[in-house]
Design a protein around this motif. Structure first.
Motif, PDB file in Angstrom:
ATOM      1  N   GLY A  63       0.835  -1.196   0.000  1.00 22.29           N
ATOM      2  CA  GLY A  63       0.000   0.000   0.000  1.00 22.29           C
ATOM      3  C   GLY A  63       0.863   1.236   0.000  1.00 22.29           C
ATOM      4  N   ASP A  64       0.280   2.328  -0.498  1.00 20.73           N
ATOM      5  CA  ASP A  64       1.053   3.557  -0.662  1.00 20.73           C
ATOM      6  C   ASP A  64       1.044   4.442   0.564  1.00 20.73           C
ATOM      7  OD1 ASP A  64       1.768   2.990  -3.344  1.00 20.73           O
ATOM      8  OD2 ASP A  64      -0.239   3.627  -3.990  1.00 20.73           O
ATOM      9  N   THR A  65       0.051   4.266   1.440  1.00 22.04           N
ATOM     10  CA  THR A  65      -0.077   5.176   2.573  1.00 22.04           C
ATOM     11  C   THR A  65      -0.708   4.466   3.755  1.00 22.04           C
ATOM     12  OG1 THR A  65      -1.144   7.215   3.375  1.00 22.04           O
ATOM     13  CG2 THR A  65      -2.291   6.007   1.632  1.00 22.04           C
ATOM     14  N   ILE A  66      -0.301   4.869   4.930  1.00 21.75           N
ATOM     15  CA  ILE A  66      -0.854   4.299   6.158  1.00 21.75           C
ATOM     16  C   ILE A  66      -2.316   4.695   6.331  1.00 21.75           C
ATOM     17  CG2 ILE A  66      -0.145   6.239   7.613  1.00 21.75           C
ATOM     18  CD1 ILE A  66       0.417   4.263   9.853  1.00 21.75           C
ATOM     19  N   MET A  67      -2.698   5.853   5.768  1.00 24.53           N
ATOM     20  CA  MET A  67      -4.046   6.356   6.021  1.00 24.53           C
ATOM     21  C   MET A  67      -5.126   5.485   5.379  1.00 24.53           C
ATOM     22  SD  MET A  67      -4.107   9.787   3.658  1.00 24.53           S
ATOM     23  CE  MET A  67      -5.790  10.194   4.051  1.00 24.53           C
ATOM     24  N   LEU A  68      -4.737   4.629   4.429  1.00 29.85           N
ATOM     25  CA  LEU A  68      -5.704   3.719   3.808  1.00 29.85           C
ATOM     26  C   LEU A  68      -5.520   2.275   4.277  1.00 29.85           C
ATOM     27  CD1 LEU A  68      -5.827   5.099   0.151  1.00 29.85           C
ATOM     28  CD2 LEU A  68      -7.282   5.675   2.105  1.00 29.85           C
ATOM     29  N   GLN A  69      -4.671   2.101   5.296  1.00 30.75           N
ATOM     30  CA  GLN A  69      -4.512   0.785   5.899  1.00 30.75           C
ATOM     31  C   GLN A  69      -5.648   0.555   6.902  1.00 30.75           C
ATOM     32  OE1 GLN A  69      -1.925  -1.569   5.160  1.00 30.75           O
ATOM     33  NE2 GLN A  69      -1.873  -0.139   3.437  1.00 30.75           N
ATOM     34  N   PRO A  70      -6.005  -0.695   7.176  1.00 28.80           N
ATOM     35  CA  PRO A  70      -7.089  -0.945   8.140  1.00 28.80           C
ATOM     36  C   PRO A  70      -6.672  -0.591   9.568  1.00 28.80           C
ATOM     37  CG  PRO A  70      -6.079  -3.001   7.446  1.00 28.80           C
ATOM     38  CD  PRO A  70      -5.497  -1.936   6.572  1.00 28.80           C
ATOM     39  N   PHE A  71      -7.616  -0.024  10.309  1.00 28.96           N
ATOM     40  CA  PHE A  71      -7.354   0.242  11.725  1.00 28.96           C
ATOM     41  C   PHE A  71      -7.287  -1.106  12.441  1.00 28.96           C
ATOM     42  CE2 PHE A  71      -8.152   1.493  16.085  1.00 28.96           C
ATOM     43  CZ  PHE A  71      -7.452   2.681  16.188  1.00 28.96           C
ATOM     44  N   PRO A  72      -6.280  -1.330  13.285  1.00 30.71           N
ATOM     45  CA  PRO A  72      -6.124  -2.640  13.931  1.00 30.71           C
ATOM     46  C   PRO A  72      -7.357  -3.062  14.729  1.00 30.71           C
ATOM     47  CG  PRO A  72      -4.143  -1.328  14.219  1.00 30.71           C
ATOM     48  CD  PRO A  72      -5.182  -0.411  13.642  1.00 30.71           C
ATOM     49  N   VAL A  73      -7.587  -4.353  14.743  1.00 32.66           N
ATOM     50  CA  VAL A  73      -8.666  -4.952  15.540  1.00 32.66           C
ATOM     51  C   VAL A  73      -8.025  -5.893  16.550  1.00 32.66           C
ATOM     52  CG1 VAL A  73     -10.727  -6.410  15.486  1.00 32.66           C
ATOM     53  CG2 VAL A  73     -10.276  -4.800  13.611  1.00 32.66           C
ATOM     54  N   ALA A  74      -8.448  -5.795  17.782  1.00 32.99           N
ATOM     55  CA  ALA A  74      -7.869  -6.630  18.834  1.00 32.99           C
ATOM     56  C   ALA A  74      -8.083  -8.108  18.521  1.00 32.99           C
ATOM     57  CB  ALA A  74      -8.483  -6.268  20.179  1.00 32.99           C
ATOM     58  N   ASP A  75      -7.030  -8.902  18.708  1.00 33.63           N
ATOM     59  CA  ASP A  75      -7.067 -10.347  18.485  1.00 33.63           C
ATOM     60  C   ASP A  75      -7.110 -11.035  19.847  1.00 33.63           C
ATOM     61  OD1 ASP A  75      -6.738 -12.971  17.835  1.00 33.63           O
ATOM     62  OD2 ASP A  75      -4.857 -12.717  16.728  1.00 33.63           O
ATOM     63  N   ASP A  76      -8.265 -11.566  20.203  1.00 30.19           N
ATOM     64  CA  ASP A  76      -8.412 -12.189  21.524  1.00 30.19           C
ATOM     65  C   ASP A  76      -7.493 -13.388  21.700  1.00 30.19           C
ATOM     66  OD1 ASP A  76     -10.248 -10.328  22.316  1.00 30.19           O
ATOM     67  OD2 ASP A  76     -11.998 -11.533  21.740  1.00 30.19           O
ATOM     68  N   ASP A  77      -7.104 -14.020  20.592  1.00 29.98           N
ATOM     69  CA  ASP A  77      -6.211 -15.180  20.693  1.00 29.98           C
ATOM     70  C   ASP A  77      -4.828 -14.783  21.217  1.00 29.98           C
ATOM     71  OD1 ASP A  77      -8.182 -16.849  19.802  1.00 29.98           O
ATOM     72  OD2 ASP A  77      -7.516 -16.851  17.712  1.00 29.98           O
ATOM     73  N   GLN A  78      -4.482 -13.505  21.057  1.00 22.38           N
ATOM     74  CA  GLN A  78      -3.161 -13.057  21.509  1.00 22.38           C
ATOM     75  C   GLN A  78      -3.197 -12.440  22.909  1.00 22.38           C
ATOM     76  OE1 GLN A  78      -0.264 -11.367  18.825  1.00 22.38           O
ATOM     77  NE2 GLN A  78      -1.685 -11.568  17.101  1.00 22.38           N
ATOM     78  N   ARG A  79      -4.369 -12.398  23.512  1.00 22.57           N
ATOM     79  CA  ARG A  79      -4.430 -11.955  24.914  1.00 22.57           C
ATOM     80  C   ARG A  79      -3.852 -13.075  25.782  1.00 22.57           C
ATOM     81  NH1 ARG A  79      -8.055  -7.445  25.791  1.00 22.57           N
ATOM     82  NH2 ARG A  79      -9.309  -7.000  23.933  1.00 22.57           N
ATOM     83  N   ASP A  80      -2.973 -12.721  26.680  1.00 19.30           N
ATOM     84  CA  ASP A  80      -2.255 -13.736  27.462  1.00 19.30           C
ATOM     85  C   ASP A  80      -2.143 -13.269  28.910  1.00 19.30           C
ATOM     86  OD1 ASP A  80      -0.491 -15.575  28.542  1.00 19.30           O
ATOM     87  OD2 ASP A  80       0.734 -15.700  26.736  1.00 19.30           O
ATOM     88  N   PRO A  81      -3.176 -13.514  29.731  1.00 16.22           N
ATOM     89  CA  PRO A  81      -3.139 -13.061  31.135  1.00 16.22           C
ATOM     90  C   PRO A  81      -1.955 -13.623  31.910  1.00 16.22           C
ATOM     91  CG  PRO A  81      -5.341 -13.773  30.498  1.00 16.22           C
ATOM     92  CD  PRO A  81      -4.433 -14.177  29.392  1.00 16.22           C
ATOM     93  N   GLY A  82      -1.551 -14.867  31.593  1.00 17.88           N
ATOM     94  CA  GLY A  82      -0.427 -15.460  32.306  1.00 17.88           C
ATOM     95  C   GLY A  82       0.865 -14.710  32.069  1.00 17.88           C
ATOM     96  N   SER A  83       1.125 -14.360  30.823  1.00 21.32           N
ATOM     97  CA  SER A  83       2.333 -13.600  30.503  1.00 21.32           C
ATOM     98  C   SER A  83       2.284 -12.202  31.134  1.00 21.32           C
ATOM     99  CB  SER A  83       2.498 -13.475  28.986  1.00 21.32           C
ATOM    100  OG  SER A  83       2.735 -14.737  28.409  1.00 21.32           O
ATOM    101  N   GLU A  84       1.106 -11.594  31.152  1.00 19.88           N
ATOM    102  CA  GLU A  84       0.982 -10.279  31.756  1.00 19.88           C
ATOM    103  C   GLU A  84       1.266 -10.338  33.251  1.00 19.88           C
ATOM    104  OE1 GLU A  84      -2.120  -7.605  30.651  1.00 19.88           O
ATOM    105  OE2 GLU A  84      -2.627  -8.728  28.854  1.00 19.88           O
ATOM    106  N   GLU A  85       0.782 -11.402  33.901  1.00 19.04           N
ATOM    107  CA  GLU A  85       1.037 -11.555  35.338  1.00 19.04           C
ATOM    108  C   GLU A  85       2.527 -11.786  35.598  1.00 19.04           C
ATOM    109  OE1 GLU A  85      -0.336 -14.405  39.079  1.00 19.04           O
ATOM    110  OE2 GLU A  85      -1.157 -14.735  37.075  1.00 19.04           O
ATOM    111  N   GLU A  86       3.154 -12.618  34.775  1.00 25.94           N
ATOM    112  CA  GLU A  86       4.574 -12.909  34.962  1.00 25.94           C
ATOM    113  C   GLU A  86       5.425 -11.668  34.735  1.00 25.94           C
ATOM    114  OE1 GLU A  86       7.978 -16.031  33.272  1.00 25.94           O
ATOM    115  OE2 GLU A  86       5.834 -16.390  32.942  1.00 25.94           O
ATOM    116  N   MET A  87       5.108 -10.910  33.669  1.00 27.01           N
ATOM    117  CA  MET A  87       5.892  -9.708  33.396  1.00 27.01           C
ATOM    118  C   MET A  87       5.674  -8.635  34.460  1.00 27.01           C
ATOM    119  SD  MET A  87       8.074  -9.849  31.096  1.00 27.01           S
ATOM    120  CE  MET A  87       8.399  -8.111  31.305  1.00 27.01           C
TER     121      MET A  87
END
Length: 948
Positions: free
Chosen positions: A770-794
């Motif tokens: 793509g030529d510009t960021i302004m026409l890229q899709p706005f990110p959508v949260a991926d629930d599969d990448q939520r990791d409470p265990g890693s957040e607690e450890e960090m």
């Protein structure tokens, strides 16, 4: 990427690229999203209020464009009838001419010429602010299409009996010779007088004393009013007084308008020169004693210049010849002298009063009786009220609907005519017999009424109120009355972003006109923002010398240029000197260039719904530092990723299950990816609910505190260590790029320039096209990448590191000095976390050794910090010079004690607390509390060291 971030090197280049490629135009999509810009005056320039408002609108536009909506931000400017005419008349004045020397047609040509040469200032400034407006379809309220829409609306309303011509009171500017709207009248408190005048009773039994602030209007009185419940005058109701200086008899009436406690409780009623008196007259005009007076008691005594007019044929000599031709204030002086000579002036009191002045001319506005064109509002107000009551239109914040209802339920007919030349000329024609013909053109009028080509007609000289064309803005800009594709696609619009001060003058009228001519609301939501104030909470104004030009903040300006700019055009020398002194004091080095992104992020960070913005250069500087932080972090990513080449593990598919065998994600990788999902969801939800402050805070916290301060540091021992596997390094590199690329897209709606520049460097590594960021899709949260265990450890790791850093800071131990650490009360989980994250702890906390105390081992005297249930112990005996550290602490305590005494003395002084702005007093209180808290901490540190 360059070593340092320089906004001036990228902003105008990227804006030109965006505009030339047509990326601001609607890009298609299933759902349409449209914002109409509140059309700024063509005479104006961008001020901080505009810049704040435009930041919000552009943020919404860029967000919805990235969401895949068919997004339009409609640009345009308002012809600003009175303001524009004044500008051009001043130019003619320098040539020794007036508009009357040119004549109407030539004058209008001159205005169009001025508009072409000088009228685009604000659109250039909008571009400098990064506003992604669809410039290809820019509109102007006087362009051909909008002019046709204005005529169409006027004619249709007239044909339905909703527009009429009548004689009523208006706000009259005696310098500009035109009616003006309430919004163009600025009432300010000034010192004046209250004159007490004697009106003799015609029955010879005494007199009434009438108090007034405007004695010159007395010759237009039609009655004296008293309160119905005032026992002092109950027996006089229905009697008459002799109106001094005129020889006329006027009645004494009772009306609820009168405040028995004010003045003498007797009020002169001058219906042609006071709005309240006009309402009283409306209630009593049919009473014989008033109706029998010349002109039915509705007596206009002024010319358009606010001078005493001459008697006309049917006036029966009601204007005393002595005062004819006098200016209103010369007449006041003469009338008071005559009253005193007749012993009819009882006393004069000093009195503060609100004086209405025209915002353009500064002339005192006169209520004036003239023939004007009006719109009947009540029939259109009812559906407009229902639209908000039923939720078809929602105010944000919700409480502003109450202001809307209050205005709409007490609405008066709208005076739409103005006695100037620049504007939409009223499409009405008159013949010599006084007949009125309304049509879209003179030809149409002649055809409809079968008038011969030589039948004499003259068009109405007046033009329409600027707000009339602005009321049609949501649909006229889209091509109405033609049923264009843009009209069908984007009407109703999505949201209106505006200030509270024009809810009635513009918002309400757009709602009424939209429902009337489009049979639908013009927008679904109205986001009402606050004012922009200076660092001390004061409203920005030129006379206070605290106005900031957003372009000066973006590009910077030296002190001398700033002084010259702020004092330019100041007519009062003392005010110019005051502004110059304040400017030199507040900006001794001028204003540095902060760039557009820093200013926009500052606005966004304070854009909580409905609250005013307190703006300071220090805050803008802080967000310029944030831009630098993002820039430097991106350079770190590129330096650690670009050299390895475009491997498949750095592309999007590296995150998929089929490719994960090549990647070995660390707990830090999983943690930052999980935090990214939280931030993505939080920013999207915040923008959807107009909480740009929450969006900016989430972006800032994630970027600075999590991604830059923690994750980038956590990758260093992974990328630089010899014992790290290739799979671990690849995972770290992929995560660095993936998170950064998503972060740039999340941030783009608020900070468009820096995100575009960095994204162009990052996109090949992230596998983006793509030529510009302004026409890229706005990110959508991926629930599969939520990791409470890693957040607690960090969190455990970060608490551990922060605990050690705090102890080092408090004890003045060099941050890079390796130290031994003892752990007391460590459980099985703590032992596991310690073993798994030792690499991070050694690198970030600079631990020389970490030993867990046995359960029966006594802990030594040491500095401590808690991490959950365990206690971090750092033995200090061999780390610090006890005596030297105590001396240092005593010195610091002495400085703080002086600060506490200084602030305490200042706050105990009524001369400071009563006179200084509240924001300044509060800041001083905060300094005092901070100094006291710091003293307490230092005393505790000293006590711990003494025990070593």
């Amino acid at each position: 990427m360059d070593k340092t971030f320089d906004p001036t090197a990228i902003e105008q280049r990227w804006y030109q690229t965006w505009e030339e490629n047509g990326w601001f135009a609607p890009q298609g999509g299933e759902r349409s999203y449209c914002i109409m810009i509140p059309p700024p005056n063509v005479t104006g320039s961008l001020h901080m209020g505009h810049a704040f408002q435009d930041t919000i609108m552009d943020g919404l536009t860029r967000y919805h464009r990235m969401k895949g909506d068919n997004t339009l931000w409609q640009p345009g400017t308002d012809h600003a009838g009175i303001a524009t005419q004044m500008v051009v008349e001043r130019l003619l004045e320098k040539e020794g001419k007036t508009r009357h020397d040119l004549g109407r047609e030539k004058f209008i040509e001159r205005v169009w010429q001025w508009k072409k040469e000088s009228g685009g200032t604000i659109t250039r400034q909008l571009r400098r602010m990064g506003a992604s407006l669809d410039w290809e379809h820019e509109r102007f309220t006087m362009d051909e299409g909008l002019s046709e829409a204005v005529k169409e609306v006027f004619v249709r309303l007239y044909e339905e009996g909703l527009i009429y011509r009548g004689k009523r009171l208006v706000n009259w500017d005696p310098v500009l010779h035109t009616a003006v709207s309430d919004l163009e009248v600025l009432s300010q408190e000034e010192n004046g007088h209250l004159w007490h005048m004697r009106y003799p009773l015609t029955n010879g039994t005494g007199q009434l004393v009438v108090a007034t602030t405007r004695p010159e209007t007395m010759i237009g009185d039609c009655a004296v009013a008293v309160s119905p419940g005032d026992e002092r005058y109950a027996h006089l109701i229905g009697e008459f007084v002799e109106l001094p200086l005129t020889g006329r008899k006027i009645p004494i009436i009772a009306d609820e308008h009168v405040d028995a406690e004010f003045g003498t409780g007797c009020v002169k009623i001058t219906p042609a020169h006071d709005f309240n008196d006009y309402e009283v007259w409306q209630r009593h005009r049919d009473e014989t004693a008033i109706a029998a007076q010349p002109h039915g008691g509705l007596i206009n005594i002024f010319t358009v210049d606010a001078a005493i007019r001459a008697n006309e044929a049917d006036d029966q000599g009601l204007i005393p010849e002595k005062y004819v031709g006098m200016d209103r204030y010369a007449a006041r002086k003469a009338m008071l002298a005559d009253l005193e000579a007749l012993d009819l002036l009882e006393k004069i009191d000093d009195h503060k009063l609100m004086v209405p002045r025209g915002d353009r001319s500064n002339a005192i506005i006169e209520p004036f009786l003239t023939d004007q064109w009006y719109v009947k509002i009540e029939p259109q107000a009812k559906p407009a009220i229902e639209a908000v009551e039923t939720g078809r239109i929602r105010f944000v914040p919700d409480n502003w609907k109450n202001t809307y209802f209050e205005w709409m339920r007490n609405i008066q007919d709208w005076c739409i005519s103005r006695q100037i030349w620049w504007g939409h000329r009223i499409p009405a024609w008159y013949d010599d017999n006084g007949n009125v013909y309304v049509g879209r053109s003179e030809d149409e009028v002649r055809r409809q009424h079968d008038l011969a080509a030589d039948y004499p007609l003259r068009q109405d000289e007046d033009v329409l109120d600027t707000w009339f064309s602005s009321a049609l803005w949501p649909f006229s800009t889209l091509g109405w009355p033609e049923q264009t594709e843009r009209l069908q696609t984007f009407y109703p619009t999505s949201v209106l972003v505006t200030g509270f001060d024009i809810i009635f003058f513009w918002v309400a009228r757009m709602i009424m006109m939209g429902l009337k001519f489009m049979d639908d609301v013009p927008f679904h939501e109205v986001y009402v923002h606050g004012l922009v104030r200076d660092a001390e909470g004061q409203k920005m104004s030129k006379s206070k010398g605290n106005v900031l030009d957003p372009i000066d903040v973006i590009d910077g300006i030296d002190l001398e240029s700033l002084v010259a700019k702020r004092t330019s055009g100041m007519m009062q020398p003392h005010l110019a000197k005051k502004i110059e002194k304040q400017t030199r004091k507040n900006f001794p080095d001028g204003i540095p260039a902060y760039g557009t992104d820093a200013l926009r992020f500052t606005f966004a960070s304070q854009a909580s719904t409905g609250r005013d913005i307190v703006l300071s250069l220090q805050r803008i500087e802080g967000y310029r530092n944030f831009c630098n932080k993002l820039w430097n972090a991106s350079r770190y990513v590129l330096m650690n990723v670009a050299d390895v080449g475009l491997k498949s593990d750095l592309r999007e598919d590296a995150g998929r299950a089929s490719a994960r065998q090549a990647l070995e994600y660390s707990v830090a990788d999983r943690w930052i990816l999980s935090r990214l999902q939280h931030t993505t969801a939080e920013v999207g939800a915040a923008i959807e609910s107009y909480r740009f402050d929450h969006a900016a805070q989430a972006i800032y916290e994630f970027t600075w505190n999590e991604y830059c301060d923690w994750y980038l540091e956590l990758t260093k021992p992974v990328l630089n260590a010899d014992d790290t596997s290739d799979a671990q390094k690849r995972a770290a590199r992929y995560t660095l790029v993936n998170v950064l690329e998503n972060l740039l897209r999340i941030t783009h709606p608020i900070m468009p320039f820096i995100t575009e520049e960095i994204w162009q460097a990052v996109k090949p590594l992230a596998g983006k096209s793509g030529d510009t960021i302004m026409l890229q899709p706005f990110p959508v949260a991926d629930d599969d990448q939520r990791d409470p265990g890693s957040e607690e450890e960090m969190q455990w790791v970060m608490d551990f590191v922060l605990g050690i850093r705090r102890i080092k800071g408090e004890m003045n131990i060099a941050p890079g000095k390796p130290i031994p650490v003892l752990l007391d009360n460590a459980g099985e989980k703590d032992r596991r976390l310690l073993a798994a994250n030792r690499r991070y702890l050694d690198f970030l906390a600079r631990t020389e050794s970490v030993r867990i105390l046995d359960s029966n081992e006594e802990a030594p005297e040491a500095a401590t910090a808690l991490v959950g249930d365990i206690k971090l112990l750092i033995p200090l005996a061999d780390l610090i010079d006890k005596d030297a550290e105590l001396q240092r602490l005593e010195k610091e305590l002495g400085k703080l004690q002086s600060e506490v005494e200084r602030a305490g003395k200042k706050l105990s002084n009524p001369g400071f607390t009563d006179k200084a702005p509240q924001a300044v007093v509060q800041k001083e209180k905060e300094k005092l509390e901070a100094a006291r808290a710091a003293m307490k901490n230092l005393e505790e540190q000293a006590e711990r060291i003494r025990k070593l």
